[in-house]
Design an enzyme around this catalytic site. Structure first.
Site, PDB file in Angstrom:
ATOM      1  N   ARG A   1       0.691  -1.152  -0.113  1.00  0.00           N
ATOM      2  CA  ARG A   1      -0.064  -0.046  -0.016  1.00  0.00           C
ATOM      3  C   ARG A   1       0.824   1.248   0.119  1.00  0.00           C
ATOM      4  NH1 ARG A   1      -2.744  -3.942   2.929  1.00  0.00           N
ATOM      5  NH2 ARG A   1      -1.620  -3.271   5.090  1.00  0.00           N
TER       6      ARG A   1
ATOM      7  N   GLU B   1       5.287 -10.605  13.900  1.00  0.00           N
ATOM      8  CA  GLU B   1       4.831 -11.193  15.189  1.00  0.00           C
ATOM      9  C   GLU B   1       5.148 -12.689  15.202  1.00  0.00           C
ATOM     10  OE1 GLU B   1       0.897 -10.035  15.334  1.00  0.00           O
ATOM     11  OE2 GLU B   1       0.571 -10.983  17.231  1.00  0.00           O
TER      12      GLU B   1
HETATM   13  P1  AMP Z   1       4.474  -2.684  11.940  1.00  0.00           P
HETATM   14  O1  AMP Z   1       5.627  -3.199  11.126  1.00  0.00           O
HETATM   15  O2  AMP Z   1       3.792  -3.488  12.971  1.00  0.00           O
HETATM   16  O3  AMP Z   1       4.382  -1.120  12.121  1.00  0.00           O
HETATM   17  O4  AMP Z   1       3.261  -2.935  10.766  1.00  0.00           O
HETATM   18  C1  AMP Z   1       2.992  -2.172   9.797  1.00  0.00           C
HETATM   19  C2  AMP Z   1       2.641  -2.856   8.443  1.00  0.00           C
HETATM   20  O5  AMP Z   1       1.906  -4.001   8.731  1.00  0.00           O
HETATM   21  C3  AMP Z   1       2.026  -1.847   7.457  1.00  0.00           C
HETATM   22  O6  AMP Z   1       2.836  -2.241   6.095  1.00  0.00           O
HETATM   23  C4  AMP Z   1       0.857  -2.127   7.601  1.00  0.00           C
HETATM   24  O7  AMP Z   1       0.151  -2.115   6.028  1.00  0.00           O
HETATM   25  C5  AMP Z   1       0.567  -3.299   8.129  1.00  0.00           C
HETATM   26  N1  AMP Z   1      -0.417  -3.536   9.344  1.00  0.00           N
HETATM   27  C6  AMP Z   1      -0.053  -3.735  10.616  1.00  0.00           C
HETATM   28  N2  AMP Z   1      -1.014  -3.651  11.325  1.00  0.00           N
HETATM   29  C7  AMP Z   1      -2.234  -3.439  10.538  1.00  0.00           C
HETATM   30  C8  AMP Z   1      -3.555  -3.181  10.652  1.00  0.00           C
HETATM   31  N3  AMP Z   1      -4.152  -3.207  11.811  1.00  0.00           N
HETATM   32  N4  AMP Z   1      -4.295  -2.870   9.461  1.00  0.00           N
HETATM   33  C9  AMP Z   1      -3.880  -2.882   8.559  1.00  0.00           C
HETATM   34  N5  AMP Z   1      -2.750  -2.925   8.109  1.00  0.00           N
HETATM   35  C10 AMP Z   1      -1.744  -3.462   9.153  1.00  0.00           C
END
Ligand code: AMP
Length: 181
Positions: free
Chosen positions: A64, A101
């Site tokens: 995205r 995760e």
């Molecule tokens: P993080 O690495 O934990 O900051 O996760 C960010 C990435 O995961 C981004 O590329 C987001 O598009 C996706 N992502 C994580 N959580 C969500 C969520 N609740 N809804 C949509 N996309 C998410």
């Protein structure tokens, strides 16, 4: 075009409960992107801190971050650089591992996608734990660029990602935030 408020932007994002797994509230921006008014306002808002800055390139995180990053790059008259999941880019790459995760993943850029000293903005749709963006920052810094900032439409502040990036010395711009995961 009439003014779209940040509240309207927030309301244009669809929430899908328990996707892709139980307990996750998936923030679906396809509903925002499909609306000409909210899509345009989001891009105008994301670029605002750098509207008069010299920006060489915008780096977007798959997938995205490509849609938003392409529009941001166009708006700033900058080039666009994709940061992709491993194995997708055809030329010589630099790679970084990062934790998800469950387990590890890797992301890549073409090694010649940016030049040392260039001024870069990082773009993705959402920041949660910040693990993905942190890995992208490491990759870009390894190539010797200056990261002017990172921008995201959505912040999940309870997960601490924005703070993680700020602590790394990267200014963070987010437009709306949601509680929880
Ligand atoms: P993080 O690495 O934990 O900051 O996760 C960010 C990435 O995961 C981004 O590329 C987001 O598009 C996706 N992502 C994580 N959580 C969500 C969520 N609740 N809804 C949509 N996309 C998410």
């Amino acid at each position: 075009m009439d003014t779209v408020t940040l509240q309207e932007i927030k309301e244009s994002i669809r929430t899908i409960p328990d996707y892709p797994k139980p307990g996750v509230q998936f923030r679906d921006i396809t509903t925002l992107l499909g609306n000409a008014r909210t899509f345009r306002r989001v891009i105008d808002e994301l670029v605002e801190p750098w509207s008069v800055a010299k920006v060489d390139r915008v780096a977007g995180i798959e997938a995205r971050g490509f849609i938003l990053g392409g529009a941001v790059a166009h708006q700033l008259a900058a080039g666009f650089v994709p940061i992709r999941k491993k194995g997708k880019l055809p030329h010589t790459t630099v790679r970084v591992a990062y934790s998800l995760e469950y387990g590890l993943d890797e992301m890549e850029m073409h090694e010649d996608a940016v030049s040392r000293g260039e001024r870069i903005i990082l773009v993705d749709d959402l920041i949660a734990t910040g693990g993905t963006a942190e890995a992208a920052v490491k990759l870009l810094r390894r190539l010797g660029v200056e990261i002017l900032g990172a921008c995201f439409v959505i912040d999940l502040p309870e997960l601490g990602g924005s703070k993680k990036l700020t602590d790394l010395g990267v200014p963070v711009r987010t437009l709306v935030s949601f509680e929880g995961h």
